[in-house]
Write a protein that holds these residues in place. Structure first.
Motif, short mmCIF file in Angstrom:
data_model
loop_
_atom_site.label_atom_id
_atom_site.label_comp_id
_atom_site.label_asym_id
_atom_site.label_seq_id
_atom_site.Cartn_x
_atom_site.Cartn_y
_atom_site.Cartn_z
N GLY A 88 33.10 -21.36 67.50
CA GLY A 88 32.22 -20.30 67.00
C GLY A 88 31.17 -20.76 66.02
N LEU A 89 30.79 -22.06 66.05
CA LEU A 89 29.77 -22.53 65.11
C LEU A 89 28.39 -22.61 65.76
CD1 LEU A 89 31.98 -25.32 63.55
CD2 LEU A 89 31.31 -23.20 62.45
N MET A 90 28.34 -22.32 67.04
CA MET A 90 27.06 -22.36 67.74
C MET A 90 27.18 -21.41 68.92
SD MET A 90 25.64 -25.39 70.12
CE MET A 90 25.29 -26.73 69.05
N THR A 91 26.09 -20.72 69.26
CA THR A 91 26.14 -19.88 70.45
C THR A 91 25.21 -20.46 71.50
OG1 THR A 91 24.33 -18.48 69.76
CG2 THR A 91 26.54 -17.80 69.06
N ALA A 92 25.54 -20.17 72.74
CA ALA A 92 24.74 -20.68 73.84
C ALA A 92 23.32 -20.10 73.78
CB ALA A 92 25.40 -20.33 75.17
N ALA A 102 18.41 -25.09 67.92
CA ALA A 102 18.48 -24.20 66.75
C ALA A 102 18.11 -24.95 65.47
CB ALA A 102 19.87 -23.62 66.63
N MET A 103 18.13 -26.26 65.49
CA MET A 103 17.68 -27.12 64.39
C MET A 103 18.55 -27.08 63.14
SD MET A 103 13.55 -26.89 64.58
CE MET A 103 13.22 -25.20 64.18
N ASP A 104 19.69 -26.41 63.18
CA ASP A 104 20.48 -26.34 61.95
C ASP A 104 21.97 -26.60 62.17
OD1 ASP A 104 21.21 -24.08 63.29
OD2 ASP A 104 20.90 -22.69 61.62
N ASN A 105 22.32 -27.21 63.30
CA ASN A 105 23.75 -27.51 63.52
C ASN A 105 23.95 -29.02 63.61
OD1 ASN A 105 23.02 -28.23 66.26
ND2 ASN A 105 22.79 -26.03 66.60
N PRO A 106 25.21 -29.48 63.57
CA PRO A 106 25.46 -30.93 63.55
C PRO A 106 24.82 -31.66 64.74
CG PRO A 106 27.48 -29.76 63.07
CD PRO A 106 26.47 -28.71 63.43
N ASP A 107 24.85 -31.04 65.90
CA ASP A 107 24.26 -31.71 67.07
C ASP A 107 22.78 -31.99 66.84
OD1 ASP A 107 24.35 -32.55 70.01
OD2 ASP A 107 22.72 -31.09 69.95
N CYS A 108 22.04 -30.96 66.43
CA CYS A 108 20.59 -31.11 66.25
C CYS A 108 20.27 -32.11 65.15
CB CYS A 108 19.95 -29.77 65.90
SG CYS A 108 19.98 -28.59 67.25
N ILE A 109 20.99 -32.04 64.05
CA ILE A 109 20.64 -32.88 62.91
C ILE A 109 21.11 -34.32 63.12
CG2 ILE A 109 20.88 -33.17 60.39
CD1 ILE A 109 19.31 -30.66 61.32
#
Lengths: 346, 239
Positions: A88-92, A102-109
């Motif tokens: 639940g930390l990111m939505t599709a 989204a630029m603000d989650n671990p994957d993006c950063i």
């Protein structure tokens, strides 16, 4: 709060820095095929012609299979994104890979993104092309693919207006990489926080499939043999692979008819990296062998249980959100419109 | 007198950047721009070489806009008397690779592209084990106090950030001469044409500043070990 006791916290940042700060974590992995993966472009498996080994007697070039860098990092990224969604930390809807970041989650950063006029985040994870230890001709097989009728044969029974007894032309040939082909590969993570380090390591450990997804056959296992913390870049995959080849060749372990023995490869990979790292002139702390086992076991206690993995992901997510808030400020709507107009006028 | 370092690069991965775009084919010219080398070698915005730049121009992980800042980044190198020449190939081969963006949906439908970003293409890349050569002209030594190089042994180049190994050879017995001569190496015309008289050359088309090669030139030059390279080169962005 820190997770790991086996690793000195000086190797990690307490928050994600906005500038490169010269902390590197290098994950040393040997990627082992366990079914028949497919790394190809234009219907041909990727390969490169390079020197077999480093030693003078192994200088003659051979063709090696290659795993291109993005074909390694993308599946690992997707595994991490899957987990973020699951907990639940990111939505599709908010963040879709290569469509809308989204630029603000671990994957993006951590793994980076680039969006036209919204800017770009450089990836902190760098992967290099991996080369097979054994030569191309010993490491691939040609398969014939067909698409049989419902009755399981290739001869038509008159389905959908076809002529009964006619043999279908739905037949094709495709090269596949054999099982037990070894690709030594170093994954470099720049400027990690502890949660970021665990996030990336967990992704590597969990990823099981690489290469063409539609074939359903790309099972690959990552056998991690160590982590090196350093203040710079370390040796290349190519050099490591060639050093392993030299060791296996010297011990007479390369027999073109048989696949390599995994224990031999891991032993050669470990001693090769130890030798190569001793020749580097950067500051580094190596976790290889028993030292690494302790670290890996500790990591598994976090990532193996629901409470642990959730905690790691939440920490990584909180760090990414804090970074995004501080360094990736969203342009106000009015500003955006202005930029758009100026762009057109220019 | 300046110290000249002859550097050799060996690629350990395929290297790619778009020198030319021919429809969906992106071609890599086997010449490495000197701006790119400055960044790759870590000469820009570095405390080691005293080339730090003001905070607003500093390198960051997040770039709000895709605007290069060559002038802001490279001017400190002039102040420190460090100049890197473009690299030429000593031996190379190339490979063709197709790339495309991955999609993680279970169901995929081909949609019209809304953005002007290519989703697939073919890249002509320079193959691993290709070798390049370039020079660093420096007014101070690039060795550390303990005798080791300040320069990194491993650098990353091109769009795919491909690893390359750097080896360095130092020349201190350099003669400064004046006259007309031919340069066997590619040059950045902006950096050389204000101090030397360029007579004839071939252009290597390459953004942001096309390079020149087979250059016939008149002016001051350094000679060492049968090699001649123009003297007084520095990064120039306007006349």
């Amino acid at each position: 709060m820190s997770f790991l006791k086996t690793v000195d916290s000086k190797f990690f940042h307490t928050e994600i820095p906005y500038k490169p700060m010269g902390k590197y974590a290098h994950f040393l992995t040997v990627r082992i095929t366990e079914s028949y993966p497919l790394f190809q472009t234009d219907g041909e498996l990727n390969k490169a012609r390079v020197r077999a080994g480093i030693k003078a007697e192994n200088q003659a070039p051979i063709s090696r299979l290659t795993m291109f860098k993005r074909k390694q990092s993308t599946p690992e990224r997707l595994v991490g994104r899957e987990l973020l969604r699951n907990y639940g930390l990111m939505t599709a809807e908010d963040c879709e890979y290569n469509v809308k970041f989204a630029m603000d989650n671990p994957d993006c950063i951590i793994y980076g993104f680039a969006i036209g006029d919204s800017g770009s985040e450089k990836s902190k994870v760098v992967v290099d092309t991996a080369f097979s230890i054994t030569a191309f001709d010993e490491s691939h097989e040609t398969f014939t693919l067909n698409a049989p009728f419902e009755n399981g044969t290739m001869a038509s029974k008159g389905e959908a207006g076809s002529k009964p007894g006619e043999v279908t032309s739905r037949i094709n040939q495709q090269d596949h990489i054999k099982p037990q082909v070894f690709f030594p590969s170093i994954v470099t993570l720049k400027d990690p926080t502890e949660a970021g380090f665990l996030y990336v390591l967990n992704n590597i450990l969990r990823t099981r499939h690489y290469g063409a997804q539609t074939t359903r056959t790309g099972r690959v296992r990552n056998q991690l043999i160590g982590v090196v913390f350093a203040d710079g870049e370390i040796i290349s995959n190519l050099l490591w692979t060639q050093a392993i080849y030299d060791k296996l060749q010297a011990d007479n372990k390369i027999n073109s008819r048989d696949p390599l023995n995994e224990d031999d490869v891991i032993a050669a990979a470990t001693s090769a990296i130890e030798t190569l790292m001793s020749e580097e002139f950067i500051v580094h702390t190596d976790f290889i062998g028993t030292q690494f086992t302790a670290l890996l076991n500790e990591v598994k206690t976090f990532t193996g249980g629901e409470a642990g993995i959730k905690e790691v992901l939440q920490k990584a997510d909180a760090e990414a959100k804090a970074y995004a808030k501080k360094h990736i400020k969203q342009k106000p709507e009015a500003d955006k419109a202005k930029v758009g107009k100026a762009g057109k006028a220019g | 007198m300046a110290i000249i370092y002859r550097c050799q690069l060996e690629l350990h991965d395929s290297m790619y950047y778009a020198t030319r775009e021919i429809g969906r084919l992106y071609e890599t010219e086997p010449v490495i721009h000197n701006y790119a080398l400055c960044y790759a070698l870590g000469l820009v915005d570095s405390e080691i070489y005293s080339t730090t730049v003001p905070e607003e121009h500093s390198y960051r992980y997040f770039c709000p806009e895709q605007v290069p800042k060559y002038e802001e980044h490279l001017t400190p190198l002039n102040q420190q008397g460090i100049y890197v020449t473009p690299a030429r190939s000593l031996s190379h081969s190339s490979t063709l690779n197709t790339w495309k963006y991955a999609n993680n949906n279970y169901h995929v439908e081909m949609e019209k592209t809304q953005k002007n970003i290519p989703s697939f293409g073919r890249a002509k890349e320079i193959a691993p084990e290709s070798q390049f050569e370039f020079f660093i002209i420096s007014s101070s030594s690039l060795k550390r106090q303990d005798g080791k190089w300040k320069l990194p042994k491993w650098i990353r180049l091109g769009k795919w950030m491909s690893k390359a190994e750097v080896s360095v050879q130092e020349f201190t017995d350099i003669k400064l001469k004046t006259g007309e001569f031919t340069v066997a190496y590619p040059l950045n015309p902006l950096d050389v044409m204000f101090t030397n008289q360029v007579i004839s050359y071939d252009v290597v088309n390459m953004p942001p500043v096309s390079l020149i090669q087979n250059v016939q030139i008149r002016g001051e030059y350094y000679q060492f070990d049968d090699i001649k390279i123009p003297a007084r080169m520095e990064y120039r962005f306007s006349g």
